[in-house]
Design a protein around this motif. Structure first.
Motif, mmCIF file in Angstrom:
data_model
loop_
_atom_site.group_PDB
_atom_site.id
_atom_site.type_symbol
_atom_site.label_atom_id
_atom_site.label_comp_id
_atom_site.label_asym_id
_atom_site.label_seq_id
_atom_site.Cartn_x
_atom_site.Cartn_y
_atom_site.Cartn_z
ATOM 1 N N ARG A 190 0.827 -1.210 0.000
ATOM 2 C CA ARG A 190 0.000 0.000 0.000
ATOM 3 C C ARG A 190 0.861 1.261 0.000
ATOM 4 O O ARG A 190 0.396 2.344 -0.369
ATOM 5 C CB ARG A 190 -0.921 0.019 1.220
ATOM 6 C CG ARG A 190 -2.090 -0.927 1.136
ATOM 7 C CD ARG A 190 -3.162 -0.385 0.215
ATOM 8 N NE ARG A 190 -3.975 0.643 0.857
ATOM 9 C CZ ARG A 190 -4.628 1.588 0.217
ATOM 10 N NH1 ARG A 190 -4.531 1.692 -1.100
ATOM 11 N NH2 ARG A 190 -5.370 2.474 0.875
ATOM 12 N N ILE A 191 2.109 1.108 0.387
ATOM 13 C CA ILE A 191 3.019 2.249 0.455
ATOM 14 C C ILE A 191 3.965 2.266 -0.730
ATOM 15 O O ILE A 191 4.129 3.273 -1.411
ATOM 16 C CB ILE A 191 3.820 2.213 1.764
ATOM 17 C CG1 ILE A 191 2.881 2.232 2.962
ATOM 18 C CG2 ILE A 191 4.814 3.368 1.833
ATOM 19 C CD1 ILE A 191 3.539 1.876 4.273
ATOM 20 N N GLY A 192 4.600 1.149 -0.981
ATOM 21 C CA GLY A 192 5.596 1.079 -2.046
ATOM 22 C C GLY A 192 6.215 -0.297 -2.094
ATOM 23 O O GLY A 192 5.646 -1.246 -2.631
ATOM 24 N N PHE A 193 7.380 -0.434 -1.467
ATOM 25 C CA PHE A 193 8.076 -1.710 -1.467
ATOM 26 C C PHE A 193 9.020 -1.757 -0.271
ATOM 27 O O PHE A 193 9.367 -0.729 0.311
ATOM 28 C CB PHE A 193 8.873 -1.909 -2.767
ATOM 29 C CG PHE A 193 9.604 -0.679 -3.221
ATOM 30 C CD1 PHE A 193 10.867 -0.370 -2.728
ATOM 31 C CD2 PHE A 193 9.011 0.191 -4.129
ATOM 32 C CE1 PHE A 193 11.528 0.772 -3.135
ATOM 33 C CE2 PHE A 193 9.681 1.345 -4.544
ATOM 34 C CZ PHE A 193 10.940 1.625 -4.051
ATOM 35 N N THR A 194 9.432 -2.961 0.090
ATOM 36 C CA THR A 194 10.309 -3.128 1.243
ATOM 37 C C THR A 194 11.725 -2.664 0.912
ATOM 38 O O THR A 194 12.139 -2.641 -0.246
ATOM 39 C CB THR A 194 10.376 -4.591 1.688
ATOM 40 O OG1 THR A 194 10.762 -5.401 0.577
ATOM 41 C CG2 THR A 194 9.055 -5.056 2.246
ATOM 42 N N ARG A 195 12.453 -2.328 1.949
ATOM 43 C CA ARG A 195 13.874 -2.034 1.824
ATOM 44 C C ARG A 195 14.645 -3.311 2.165
ATOM 45 O O ARG A 195 14.684 -3.747 3.306
ATOM 46 C CB ARG A 195 14.265 -0.904 2.768
ATOM 47 C CG ARG A 195 15.768 -0.736 2.960
ATOM 48 C CD ARG A 195 16.441 -0.184 1.708
ATOM 49 N NE ARG A 195 17.885 -0.131 1.907
ATOM 50 C CZ ARG A 195 18.515 0.842 2.567
ATOM 51 N NH1 ARG A 195 17.813 1.831 3.116
ATOM 52 N NH2 ARG A 195 19.819 0.820 2.698
ATOM 53 N N ARG A 196 15.225 -3.920 1.151
ATOM 54 C CA ARG A 196 15.964 -5.157 1.375
ATOM 55 C C ARG A 196 17.319 -4.851 1.997
ATOM 56 O O ARG A 196 17.983 -3.863 1.653
ATOM 57 C CB ARG A 196 16.153 -5.905 0.058
ATOM 58 C CG ARG A 196 16.891 -7.219 0.232
ATOM 59 C CD ARG A 196 16.847 -8.053 -1.005
ATOM 60 N NE ARG A 196 17.436 -9.359 -0.753
ATOM 61 C CZ ARG A 196 17.260 -10.415 -1.525
ATOM 62 N NH1 ARG A 196 16.511 -10.323 -2.612
ATOM 63 N NH2 ARG A 196 17.822 -11.567 -1.227
ATOM 64 N N THR A 197 17.764 -5.706 2.926
ATOM 65 C CA THR A 197 19.084 -5.608 3.534
ATOM 66 C C THR A 197 19.750 -6.983 3.434
ATOM 67 O O THR A 197 19.185 -7.914 2.848
ATOM 68 C CB THR A 197 18.986 -5.192 5.013
ATOM 69 O OG1 THR A 197 18.438 -6.286 5.767
ATOM 70 C CG2 THR A 197 18.107 -3.958 5.179
ATOM 71 N N HIS A 198 20.931 -7.123 4.025
ATOM 72 C CA HIS A 198 21.571 -8.436 3.967
ATOM 73 C C HIS A 198 20.856 -9.463 4.858
ATOM 74 O O HIS A 198 21.222 -10.635 4.853
ATOM 75 C CB HIS A 198 23.068 -8.359 4.320
ATOM 76 C CG HIS A 198 23.382 -7.740 5.643
ATOM 77 N ND1 HIS A 198 24.009 -6.526 5.758
ATOM 78 C CD2 HIS A 198 23.175 -8.156 6.903
ATOM 79 C CE1 HIS A 198 24.186 -6.225 7.035
ATOM 80 N NE2 HIS A 198 23.684 -7.208 7.752
ATOM 81 N N TYR A 199 19.831 -9.018 5.583
ATOM 82 C CA TYR A 199 18.993 -9.954 6.340
ATOM 83 C C TYR A 199 17.749 -10.376 5.549
ATOM 84 O O TYR A 199 16.886 -11.077 6.068
ATOM 85 C CB TYR A 199 18.588 -9.345 7.684
ATOM 86 C CG TYR A 199 19.759 -9.213 8.630
ATOM 87 C CD1 TYR A 199 20.363 -10.344 9.181
ATOM 88 C CD2 TYR A 199 20.281 -7.973 8.949
ATOM 89 C CE1 TYR A 199 21.448 -10.237 10.037
ATOM 90 C CE2 TYR A 199 21.369 -7.855 9.805
ATOM 91 C CZ TYR A 199 21.957 -8.983 10.339
ATOM 92 O OH TYR A 199 23.035 -8.868 11.180
ATOM 93 N N GLY A 200 17.656 -9.908 4.294
ATOM 94 C CA GLY A 200 16.577 -10.358 3.430
ATOM 95 C C GLY A 200 15.532 -9.291 3.153
ATOM 96 O O GLY A 200 15.622 -8.160 3.631
ATOM 97 N N VAL A 201 14.513 -9.685 2.362
ATOM 98 C CA VAL A 201 13.390 -8.792 2.076
ATOM 99 C C VAL A 201 12.557 -8.598 3.335
ATOM 100 O O VAL A 201 12.109 -7.494 3.653
ATOM 101 C CB VAL A 201 12.523 -9.367 0.943
ATOM 102 C CG1 VAL A 201 11.292 -8.506 0.706
ATOM 103 C CG2 VAL A 201 13.330 -9.489 -0.339
#
Length: 412
Positions: A190-201
């Motif tokens: 509903r907002i946009g998309f997740t910020r992926r890090t080295h811990y995953g999506v």
């Protein structure tokens, strides 16, 4: 016309026309001797620089309407541009420039972008970023708004209300979320998309004996922000409680780092100065899903903008590196200031325990968070699903929703 009717020959008529034209040109030259145009709009006298007006011409030769982008050729732009003539018609303004170009503006559009400090502040709070409101622990129940999962998914107003409260106070709670590991995905979309890090999506928070991160343990989790070793740190954290511990403990701790910074600035200015000026090295070294990582970033505990306002908090005892990028005589004073900052965050923190179905959303570069120790058993294993969002995406969605809900077309 009255004057012309009384003239008796063509020579006199031409003479009057010549004088009139000369006077008109003289008036124009005298009128445009400044570098800005002053207009009365809705009872206010507002000034607009000529160069800004010409640069922001909204005609199809200068501005692409569907892309909402300036397309005028700046290699041919004259910063000393002057109006040849200005015509005001009702609620619009037409500027005829001395380069032969014509620009038209709605007065409401101009007023929204005017240069008075009051109007500029209104623009900042209405469009750029909502004003942040600081708080201390005893105010938590008052400021932590509660929002329904289904309403956020199905109502633009519901989504707007939640994001506005999150941006103002740095925390807001979503309730009655379905008991599913993918339920958080719909909120993010509903907002946009997740910020992926080295811990995953996304990431799972539960006790893991041989973990790559101390957050994945059931012991006491010290107050911190997540991932301070990222130069562009994830802005907001969403934690969906799937299973809450039935044991004593497991409470969340939250404190407003902006309030603590203000408190230190007023009551402990020397320690505040140290925490705003001396850079710290933040680090994370390990392996996650067969991916090795070695992250380093340097920044003060309290980051300020050019106006002295807090922009970001960095704090994590586990993720503070052993290299100290400062002089030896600053080490002990900095440690004392660091200890004071943590003590104050505990003093002014809020303690609460999320329920199954809650999504706790909070500002990861503003609020410190932690968790009290707890115990799992075979029938009750505490489990949270987490995801990060960037503030760029949150603010973008807020602006789009405001334009849509308020029907505020002067924004574009």
């Amino acid at each position: 016309m009255f004057v012309l009717r009384r003239l008796h020959n063509t020579k006199q008529v031409n003479l009057i026309k010549s004088i009139t034209e000369n006077n008109r040109q003289h008036f124009q030259l005298k009128r445009w001797t400044h570098d800005y145009l002053t207009l009365e709009i809705s009872g206010e006298n507002l000034s607009f620089p000529y160069v800004w007006l010409r640069d922001n011409c909204q005609c199809e030769q200068c501005f692409h309407q569907s892309a909402r982008s300036r397309i005028l050729d700046w290699s041919k732009f004259d910063v000393n541009i002057k109006p040849k003539d200005v015509v005001r018609n009702g609620n619009s303004l037409q500027v005829n420039w001395n380069d032969g170009h014509t620009s038209k503006f709605e007065l409401s559009w101009l007023k929204f972008r005017s240069f008075t400090p009051e109007n500029q502040q209104r623009y900042i709070e209405a469009i750029y970023k909502p004003k942040k409101i600081t708080w201390k622990g005893e105010q938590f129940q008052e400021i932590c708004s509660k929002h329904e999962y289904d309403e956020i998914l199905n109502s633009d107003q519901g989504l707007y209300d939640w994001l506005l409260k999150l941006s103002r106070y740095g925390v807001a709670l979503i309730q009655n979320t379905p008991n599913s590991e993918t339920a958080i995905d719909a909120i993010v979309e509903r907002i946009g998309f997740t910020r992926r890090t080295h811990y995953g999506v996304k990431f799972v928070v539960q006790h893991v004996p041989n973990t790559s991160n101390v957050a994945y343990q059931s012991s006491n989790l010290q107050m911190h922000i997540d991932l301070p070793y990222y130069e562009y740190c994830p802005g907001a954290n969403l934690l969906h409680c799937l299973v809450q511990t039935k044991s004593f403990g497991g409470e969340n701790l939250l404190s407003d780092g902006h309030f603590i910074a203000e408190y230190m600035k007023e009551n402990y200015p020397a320690q505040y100065k140290l925490l705003t000026e001396l850079e710290v090295e933040w680090s994370d070294i390990g392996e996650e899903d067969s991916n090795e990582f070695f992250k380093l970033y340097r920044a003060p505990v309290i980051c300020l903008d050019k106006y002295g306002a807090v922009t970001r908090i960095n704090f994590s005892v586990p993720q503070r590196g052993s290299y100290f990028p400062g002089s030896i005589d600053m080490v002990k004073p900095w440690y004392e200031a660091h200890g004071l900052f943590l003590a104050l965050n505990h003093q002014f923190s809020a303690k609460f325990k999320t329920k199954e179905g809650d999504i706790l959303a909070f500002d990861n570069i503003r609020l410190l968070h932690g968790r009290n120790a707890y115990e799992d058993n075979n029938n009750n294993v505490r489990k949270l699903i987490g995801a990060y969002l960037d503030w760029d995406e949150i603010y973008s969605r807020l602006r789009c929703l405001k334009v849509k809900l308020k029907k505020d077309d002067v924004v574009y």
